[in-house]
Design an enzyme around this catalytic site. Structure first.
Site, short mmCIF file in Angstrom:
data_model
loop_
_atom_site.label_atom_id
_atom_site.label_comp_id
_atom_site.label_asym_id
_atom_site.label_seq_id
_atom_site.Cartn_x
_atom_site.Cartn_y
_atom_site.Cartn_z
N LEU A 38 4.23 9.09 -7.34
CA LEU A 38 5.36 8.23 -7.01
C LEU A 38 5.15 7.82 -5.56
O LEU A 38 4.93 8.67 -4.69
CB LEU A 38 6.67 9.00 -7.20
CG LEU A 38 7.98 8.25 -7.24
CD1 LEU A 38 7.98 7.19 -8.35
CD2 LEU A 38 9.13 9.21 -7.46
N ASP A 39 5.14 6.53 -5.28
CA ASP A 39 4.87 6.04 -3.93
C ASP A 39 5.85 6.61 -2.92
O ASP A 39 6.98 6.95 -3.25
CB ASP A 39 4.95 4.51 -3.90
CG ASP A 39 3.88 3.86 -4.76
OD1 ASP A 39 2.75 4.37 -4.79
OD2 ASP A 39 4.19 2.83 -5.39
N ALA A 40 5.42 6.68 -1.67
CA ALA A 40 6.26 7.22 -0.60
C ALA A 40 7.57 6.45 -0.46
O ALA A 40 8.60 7.04 -0.13
CB ALA A 40 5.50 7.22 0.73
N SER A 42 9.26 5.13 -2.82
CA SER A 42 10.04 5.28 -4.04
C SER A 42 10.64 6.67 -4.07
O SER A 42 10.16 7.59 -3.41
CB SER A 42 9.17 5.06 -5.28
OG SER A 42 8.63 3.75 -5.29
#
Length: 183
Positions: A38-40, A42
């Protein structure tokens, strides 16, 4: 299996990089690994496990495990945009698989984000629930942008049967041991 509510600004890895914090700031357990990413920028559900087969099953799109996202977008998506998401969207790396997409009210008991989402007086925002079965790099953000509604906030609410239920940002639950830890 660890369910973790990843806050904004935290990487899906144990080591920090630059301005981004790592998982070690929240989870101090040996031999657990992230299943998916999960992207930073997000937020939401991140699963960790010490079972390699389970990790592969969760992360690999061949197993078609649903990933449910609550997405705050700039503007109010019309039926045309939702239909496009449901049919699949052409991105630079090819067509996405069809998704489930619907309007939704702002998620109940939503936490404040730090930093807050930008607000423009002249442009409304809306929430959609988007369920996908793949996980390309920044896919949800690219899909909403492709239909004309850029993502402002992205929260992963569920991966298959695993949900955010009972988790505040930065907290985790070890389903095997039924305990929580807050940092």
């Amino acid at each position: 299996m660890i369910r973790f509510n990843k806050p904004y600004g935290v990487l899906s890895q144990f080591t920090a990089e630059g301005a981004w914090r790592g998982l070690k700031d929240f989870i101090d357990l040996p031999d657990v690994y992230v299943a998916g990413r999960l992207d930073a920028d997000s937020e939401g559900l991140l699963l960790l496990t010490n079972d390699g087969k389970l990790q592969a099953r969760i992360a690999d799109p061949r197993f078609k495990m649903d990933k449910t996202y609550w997405v705050q977008v700039e503007g109010v998506p019309d039926q045309i945009a939702l239909t496009a998401l449901r049919q699949g969207v052409m991105l630079k790396d090819g067509m996405t698989r069809p998704a489930r997409a619907r309007w939704m009210a702002a998620p109940a008991h939503i936490w404040d984000r730090d930093p807050p989402v930008r607000v423009r007086k002249a442009i409304p925002t809306a929430w959609i629930e988007l369920v996908i079965k793949e996980g390309r790099n920044r896919q949800v953000r690219r899909m909403t942008a492709a239909v004309g509604f850029p993502t402002l906030r992205l929260i992963r609410a569920a991966i298959g049967p695993y949900t955010l239920d009972g988790l505040s940002p930065g907290t985790w639950l070890d389903a095997d041991m039924a305990r929580t830890a807050i940092r």
